[in-house]
Motif scaffolding. Structure first.
Motif, PDB file in Angstrom:
ATOM      1  N   THR A 147       0.808  -1.225   0.000  1.00 63.46           N
ATOM      2  CA  THR A 147       0.000   0.000   0.000  1.00 63.46           C
ATOM      3  C   THR A 147       0.841   1.275   0.000  1.00 63.46           C
ATOM      4  O   THR A 147       0.379   2.308  -0.478  1.00 63.46           O
ATOM      5  CB  THR A 147      -0.951   0.012   1.206  1.00 63.46           C
ATOM      6  OG1 THR A 147      -0.203  -0.230   2.413  1.00 63.46           O
ATOM      7  CG2 THR A 147      -2.040  -1.029   1.057  1.00 63.46           C
ATOM      8  N   ALA A 148       2.065   1.217   0.500  1.00 59.94           N
ATOM      9  CA  ALA A 148       2.916   2.412   0.453  1.00 59.94           C
ATOM     10  C   ALA A 148       3.164   2.822  -0.995  1.00 59.94           C
ATOM     11  O   ALA A 148       3.063   4.002  -1.347  1.00 59.94           O
ATOM     12  CB  ALA A 148       4.243   2.158   1.171  1.00 59.94           C
ATOM     13  N   SER A 149       3.470   1.860  -1.849  1.00 56.86           N
ATOM     14  CA  SER A 149       3.705   2.163  -3.258  1.00 56.86           C
ATOM     15  C   SER A 149       2.420   2.624  -3.940  1.00 56.86           C
ATOM     16  O   SER A 149       2.449   3.489  -4.822  1.00 56.86           O
ATOM     17  CB  SER A 149       4.270   0.932  -3.977  1.00 56.86           C
ATOM     18  OG  SER A 149       5.513   0.563  -3.409  1.00 56.86           O
ATOM     19  N   CYS A 150       1.288   2.044  -3.543  1.00 58.88           N
ATOM     20  CA  CYS A 150      -0.005   2.492  -4.081  1.00 58.88           C
ATOM     21  C   CYS A 150      -0.224   3.976  -3.803  1.00 58.88           C
ATOM     22  O   CYS A 150      -0.615   4.740  -4.695  1.00 58.88           O
ATOM     23  CB  CYS A 150      -1.146   1.690  -3.456  1.00 58.88           C
ATOM     24  SG  CYS A 150      -1.224  -0.031  -3.948  1.00 58.88           S
ATOM     25  N   ILE A 151       0.010   4.377  -2.560  1.00 57.00           N
ATOM     26  CA  ILE A 151      -0.204   5.771  -2.175  1.00 57.00           C
ATOM     27  C   ILE A 151       0.746   6.682  -2.952  1.00 57.00           C
ATOM     28  O   ILE A 151       0.347   7.743  -3.448  1.00 57.00           O
ATOM     29  CB  ILE A 151       0.008   5.945  -0.655  1.00 57.00           C
ATOM     30  CG1 ILE A 151      -0.929   5.032   0.139  1.00 57.00           C
ATOM     31  CG2 ILE A 151      -0.188   7.405  -0.263  1.00 57.00           C
ATOM     32  CD1 ILE A 151      -2.387   5.171  -0.193  1.00 57.00           C
ATOM     33  N   ILE A 152       2.008   6.272  -3.072  1.00 52.18           N
ATOM     34  CA  ILE A 152       2.990   7.065  -3.800  1.00 52.18           C
ATOM     35  C   ILE A 152       2.584   7.228  -5.265  1.00 52.18           C
ATOM     36  O   ILE A 152       2.670   8.318  -5.846  1.00 52.18           O
ATOM     37  CB  ILE A 152       4.383   6.411  -3.689  1.00 52.18           C
ATOM     38  CG1 ILE A 152       4.895   6.469  -2.238  1.00 52.18           C
ATOM     39  CG2 ILE A 152       5.376   7.085  -4.629  1.00 52.18           C
ATOM     40  CD1 ILE A 152       4.963   7.847  -1.655  1.00 52.18           C
ATOM     41  N   ALA A 153       2.121   6.150  -5.876  1.00 48.37           N
ATOM     42  CA  ALA A 153       1.702   6.203  -7.281  1.00 48.37           C
ATOM     43  C   ALA A 153       0.518   7.149  -7.453  1.00 48.37           C
ATOM     44  O   ALA A 153       0.470   7.932  -8.419  1.00 48.37           O
ATOM     45  CB  ALA A 153       1.340   4.806  -7.777  1.00 48.37           C
ATOM     46  N   ALA A 154      -0.430   7.093  -6.530  1.00 49.79           N
ATOM     47  CA  ALA A 154      -1.599   7.970  -6.611  1.00 49.79           C
ATOM     48  C   ALA A 154      -1.201   9.431  -6.426  1.00 49.79           C
ATOM     49  O   ALA A 154      -1.653  10.314  -7.162  1.00 49.79           O
ATOM     50  CB  ALA A 154      -2.629   7.558  -5.570  1.00 49.79           C
ATOM     51  N   LEU A 155      -0.343   9.694  -5.454  1.00 45.73           N
ATOM     52  CA  LEU A 155       0.099  11.072  -5.210  1.00 45.73           C
ATOM     53  C   LEU A 155       0.866  11.625  -6.400  1.00 45.73           C
ATOM     54  O   LEU A 155       0.697  12.790  -6.784  1.00 45.73           O
ATOM     55  CB  LEU A 155       0.972  11.128  -3.953  1.00 45.73           C
ATOM     56  CG  LEU A 155       0.282  10.849  -2.617  1.00 45.73           C
ATOM     57  CD1 LEU A 155       1.317  10.760  -1.497  1.00 45.73           C
ATOM     58  CD2 LEU A 155      -0.755  11.918  -2.299  1.00 45.73           C
ATOM     59  N   ALA A 156       1.712  10.796  -7.001  1.00 42.69           N
ATOM     60  CA  ALA A 156       2.494  11.245  -8.151  1.00 42.69           C
ATOM     61  C   ALA A 156       1.590  11.604  -9.319  1.00 42.69           C
ATOM     62  O   ALA A 156       1.789  12.625  -9.995  1.00 42.69           O
ATOM     63  CB  ALA A 156       3.493  10.163  -8.565  1.00 42.69           C
ATOM     64  N   LYS A 157       0.569  10.786  -9.560  1.00 44.51           N
ATOM     65  CA  LYS A 157      -0.347  11.078 -10.670  1.00 44.51           C
ATOM     66  C   LYS A 157      -1.177  12.321 -10.377  1.00 44.51           C
ATOM     67  O   LYS A 157      -1.275  13.227 -11.216  1.00 44.51           O
ATOM     68  CB  LYS A 157      -1.264   9.890 -10.929  1.00 44.51           C
ATOM     69  CG  LYS A 157      -2.356  10.235 -11.953  1.00 44.51           C
ATOM     70  CD  LYS A 157      -3.004   9.042 -12.573  1.00 44.51           C
ATOM     71  CE  LYS A 157      -4.051   9.490 -13.588  1.00 44.51           C
ATOM     72  NZ  LYS A 157      -4.330   8.500 -14.614  1.00 44.51           N
ATOM     73  N   LEU A 158      -1.768  12.386  -9.187  1.00 48.34           N
ATOM     74  CA  LEU A 158      -2.678  13.495  -8.888  1.00 48.34           C
ATOM     75  C   LEU A 158      -1.940  14.818  -8.746  1.00 48.34           C
ATOM     76  O   LEU A 158      -2.524  15.880  -8.992  1.00 48.34           O
ATOM     77  CB  LEU A 158      -3.490  13.192  -7.632  1.00 48.34           C
ATOM     78  CG  LEU A 158      -4.843  12.497  -7.887  1.00 48.34           C
ATOM     79  CD1 LEU A 158      -4.665  11.138  -8.551  1.00 48.34           C
ATOM     80  CD2 LEU A 158      -5.645  12.365  -6.607  1.00 48.34           C
ATOM     81  N   SER A 159      -0.664  14.767  -8.354  1.00 46.54           N
ATOM     82  CA  SER A 159       0.099  16.011  -8.193  1.00 46.54           C
ATOM     83  C   SER A 159       0.173  16.812  -9.492  1.00 46.54           C
ATOM     84  O   SER A 159       0.336  18.031  -9.465  1.00 46.54           O
ATOM     85  CB  SER A 159       1.510  15.715  -7.688  1.00 46.54           C
ATOM     86  OG  SER A 159       2.281  15.079  -8.701  1.00 46.54           O
ATOM     87  N   LYS A 160       0.041  16.112 -10.619  1.00 48.66           N
ATOM     88  CA  LYS A 160       0.158  16.768 -11.927  1.00 48.66           C
ATOM     89  C   LYS A 160      -1.164  17.345 -12.426  1.00 48.66           C
ATOM     90  O   LYS A 160      -1.167  18.120 -13.377  1.00 48.66           O
ATOM     91  CB  LYS A 160       0.682  15.766 -12.957  1.00 48.66           C
ATOM     92  CG  LYS A 160       2.054  15.192 -12.618  1.00 48.66           C
ATOM     93  CD  LYS A 160       2.470  14.143 -13.654  1.00 48.66           C
ATOM     94  CE  LYS A 160       3.813  13.526 -13.319  1.00 48.66           C
ATOM     95  NZ  LYS A 160       4.209  12.487 -14.311  1.00 48.66           N
ATOM     96  N   ILE A 161      -2.283  16.964 -11.783  1.00 47.21           N
ATOM     97  CA  ILE A 161      -3.576  17.326 -12.370  1.00 47.21           C
ATOM     98  C   ILE A 161      -4.541  17.998 -11.409  1.00 47.21           C
ATOM     99  O   ILE A 161      -5.610  18.443 -11.831  1.00 47.21           O
ATOM    100  CB  ILE A 161      -4.263  16.078 -12.989  1.00 47.21           C
ATOM    101  CG1 ILE A 161      -4.374  14.949 -11.965  1.00 47.21           C
ATOM    102  CG2 ILE A 161      -3.523  15.613 -14.226  1.00 47.21           C
ATOM    103  CD1 ILE A 161      -5.045  13.694 -12.510  1.00 47.21           C
ATOM    104  N   ILE A 162      -4.210  18.079 -10.112  1.00 50.11           N
ATOM    105  CA  ILE A 162      -5.113  18.739  -9.167  1.00 50.11           C
ATOM    106  C   ILE A 162      -4.351  19.785  -8.357  1.00 50.11           C
ATOM    107  O   ILE A 162      -3.114  19.811  -8.362  1.00 50.11           O
ATOM    108  CB  ILE A 162      -5.790  17.730  -8.200  1.00 50.11           C
ATOM    109  CG1 ILE A 162      -4.769  17.150  -7.196  1.00 50.11           C
ATOM    110  CG2 ILE A 162      -6.489  16.618  -8.966  1.00 50.11           C
ATOM    111  CD1 ILE A 162      -5.413  16.372  -6.063  1.00 50.11           C
ATOM    112  N   ASP A 163      -5.094  20.614  -7.661  1.00 54.73           N
ATOM    113  CA  ASP A 163      -4.519  21.555  -6.698  1.00 54.73           C
ATOM    114  C   ASP A 163      -3.839  20.742  -5.600  1.00 54.73           C
ATOM    115  O   ASP A 163      -4.487  19.916  -4.937  1.00 54.73           O
ATOM    116  CB  ASP A 163      -5.636  22.426  -6.118  1.00 54.73           C
ATOM    117  CG  ASP A 163      -5.142  23.413  -5.075  1.00 54.73           C
ATOM    118  OD1 ASP A 163      -3.976  23.331  -4.648  1.00 54.73           O
ATOM    119  OD2 ASP A 163      -5.953  24.274  -4.661  1.00 54.73           O
TER     120      ASP A 163
END
Length: 283
Positions: free
Chosen positions: A84-100
């Motif tokens: 789950t740590a890698s899951c969270i990192i992957a989600a944060l990396a993707k969303l960092s580019k497209i949301i506030d």
């Protein structure tokens, strides 16, 4: 608030109903027409204005079939399970580019069984408000209704907001033996740690910088990865849970007791508790 549903799983619990290719979040239980991930998706839509699903490549096609209204861009695909740590990192990396990056993100688990939609909505709206106000990762914990030995526990500390029942987190406790679990449940100071938390990209980045520099490196590596190198980068990550790698290390977490029913259907005994029965007690 954005919502990320973690829809992973190895298919070992509830076997043989659940299998590695068809884990339990893809199953319907208790006569419901919707599967667990479909029910979680409906809950997610009730609290967020955009929903993303993180799932593993071996059963991603099943998840997409079950949530056809979700665009491909809203799926984050793991090339293989890395915890789950890698899951969270992957989600944060993707969303960092497209949301506030100051907008809170709620992380949910796809295979929990919840009926009280209004209570769920109220708990996560409060978590959203609190995380934004204090710029802290905010957990939603479950009030124990029996001395469970299969869950980790969150020990509440000081009350941050009296009227809203917001607490600071004092400590995390590993899965206890029965005598210790009975003490936890009787004390009223502990909540089950069910893996729900809310925080913005910037809030998580601050926590990574201070408490988990190795995960921060993973985050930056994914940000800089090309489409061709992404899978190789991800496969190089350690397989570890986010609780061990980050959450249990952070010293200024907040927690809110959930105001909804909750069940983790991890065994056929749990499934029996969730299943309705007739007046003769037959399930």
């Amino acid at each position: 608030m954005k919502v990320v549903i973690i829809a992973g799983g190895s298919g070992t619990r509830l076997w043989p109903l659940s299998t590695p290719d068809f884990p339990k979040h893809l199953l319907s239980v208790n006569g419901d027409s919707d599967t667990l991930v479909q029910k979680t998706y409906q809950l997610a839509k009730s609290i967020g204005d955009e929903v993303y699903v993180l799932t593993e490549v071996s059963h991603a096609h099943h998840v997409k079939q079950q949530i056809p209204e979700l665009n491909d861009d809203n799926f984050i695909i793991e090339p293989a399970r890395r915890g789950t740590a890698s899951c969270i990192i992957a989600a944060l990396a993707k969303l960092s580019k497209i949301i506030d990056n100051d907008e809170p993100i709620a992380f949910l688990v796809a295979d929990h069984y919840i009926r009280d939609v209004n209570g769920f909505r109220n708990s996560f709206r409060l978590a959203n408000e609190v995380s934004k106000k204090y710029s802290k990762i905010t957990l939603v914990g479950i009030e124990p209704d029996y001395p469970a030995t299969g869950f980790g526990y969150i020990e509440k500390d000081n009350v941050i907001e009296d009227l809203k029942l917001v607490y600071s987190v004092k400590a995390f406790k590993e899965k206890p033996d029965f005598a210790t679990a009975r003490e936890y449940a009787a004390s009223g100071r502990y909540l089950w740690n069910c893996g729900y938390f809310v925080g913005s990209v910037n809030t998580f980045k601050h926590a990574l910088e201070e408490y988990a520099p190795n995960l921060l490196k993973n985050y930056n590596d994914l940000l800089n990865a090309s489409e061709e190198t992404y899978n190789d980068v991800y496969l190089g990550f350690e397989n570890i849970s986010v609780d061990y790698a980050l959450i249990e290390k952070v010293e200024d977490l907040l927690v809110i007791p959930a105001s909804f029913d909750w069940m983790d259907l991890g065994s056929f005994g749990d499934l029996h508790k969730a299943a309705s029965c007739d007046e003769s007690g037959n399930h």
